[in-house]
Design a protein around this motif. Structure first.
Motif, PDB file in Angstrom:
ATOM      1  N   PRO A  73       0.821  -1.213   0.000  1.00  0.00           N
ATOM      2  CA  PRO A  73       0.000   0.000   0.000  1.00  0.00           C
ATOM      3  C   PRO A  73       0.858   1.267   0.000  1.00  0.00           C
ATOM      4  CG  PRO A  73      -0.667  -1.491   1.766  1.00  0.00           C
ATOM      5  CD  PRO A  73       0.598  -2.030   1.174  1.00  0.00           C
ATOM      6  N   ASN A  74       0.329   2.316  -0.574  1.00  0.00           N
ATOM      7  CA  ASN A  74       1.052   3.573  -0.684  1.00  0.00           C
ATOM      8  C   ASN A  74       1.559   4.071   0.666  1.00  0.00           C
ATOM      9  OD1 ASN A  74       1.857   6.018  -2.257  1.00  0.00           O
ATOM     10  ND2 ASN A  74       0.449   6.969  -0.797  1.00  0.00           N
ATOM     11  N   ASN A  75       0.715   4.008   1.705  1.00  0.00           N
ATOM     12  CA  ASN A  75       1.145   4.522   3.011  1.00  0.00           C
ATOM     13  C   ASN A  75       2.321   3.718   3.572  1.00  0.00           C
ATOM     14  OD1 ASN A  75      -0.428   2.282   3.550  1.00  0.00           O
ATOM     15  ND2 ASN A  75      -1.504   3.218   5.288  1.00  0.00           N
ATOM     16  N   ALA A  76       2.371   2.409   3.282  1.00  0.00           N
ATOM     17  CA  ALA A  76       3.491   1.583   3.745  1.00  0.00           C
ATOM     18  C   ALA A  76       4.762   1.912   2.958  1.00  0.00           C
ATOM     19  CB  ALA A  76       3.153   0.105   3.614  1.00  0.00           C
ATOM     20  N   ILE A  77       4.621   2.179   1.663  1.00  0.00           N
ATOM     21  CA  ILE A  77       5.784   2.578   0.858  1.00  0.00           C
ATOM     22  C   ILE A  77       6.313   3.910   1.381  1.00  0.00           C
ATOM     23  CG2 ILE A  77       6.610   3.236  -1.441  1.00  0.00           C
ATOM     24  CD1 ILE A  77       4.311   1.478  -2.583  1.00  0.00           C
ATOM     25  N   ALA A  78       5.420   4.856   1.614  1.00  0.00           N
ATOM     26  CA  ALA A  78       5.813   6.176   2.106  1.00  0.00           C
ATOM     27  C   ALA A  78       6.559   6.061   3.433  1.00  0.00           C
ATOM     28  CB  ALA A  78       4.581   7.072   2.264  1.00  0.00           C
TER      29      ALA A  78
END
Length: 176
Positions: A30-35
């Protein structure tokens, strides 16, 4: 031409490379985990991923499906030499072959052979039938040589450690 070494290569910074490393390990992250993993805000991460896609650095997201689960327990690489290297024959081959049943991938290569085809079939009879029905009868094909695939390991192209800022994608001139 996707691998044209003469084409300008996009420039990646350490953050781009870190994002690519996370995505290459698991494209469903997920984007938030990548960020969080790369130390940037989720909105910044989303914008960077969108830019990487627009620039052609990220070409797509794919499921890695086991061909055996689909009843295709035999995989092979088939080296193909064309009869003639005319524009018409090359275009004809490239128009017909990627859409053939059982074709997993097609590589245009340098060397003694012109193309490598990765195929996945049910068994040796299906492999023989593929070669006889689709390749030896194709007007552009002059020669084929088949190698069975016993195993496959995915490389870590996107998961390499970040390189310095402003490093172009692809091999350095000294590595070609």
């Amino acid at each position: 031409m996707p691998n044209d070494v003469r084409a300008a290569r996009p420039v990646l910074d350490d953050t781009d490379r870190a994002i690519l490393a996370v995505l290459s390990a698991d494209a469903r992250t997920p984007n938030n985990a990548i960020a969080e993993a790369v130390g940037i805000a989720p909105s910044t991460c989303l914008a960077r991923i969108r830019t990487l896609r627009e620039r052609g650095v990220i070409r797509g997201f794919h499921a890695d499906i086991d061909p055996t689960a689909l009843g295709r327990g035999l995989q092979a690489m088939i080296a193909v030499r064309l009869r003639a290297h005319t524009r018409e024959r090359v275009q004809e081959f490239m128009r017909d072959v990627p859409g053939l049943p059982d074709v997993v991938g097609v590589w245009h290569v340098a060397g003694a052979d012109d193309y490598l085809l990765h195929i996945a079939v049910a068994d040796s009879d299906a492999l023989r039938d593929f070669v006889l029905e689709h390749l030896t009868t194709h007007p552009a094909v002059g020669h084929t040589e088949t190698s069975l695939i016993f195993g496959h390991l995915r490389g870590a192209v996107g998961a390499t450690a970040p390189v310095t800022d402003q490093t172009p994608i692809g091999p350095l001139p000294s590595e070609r």
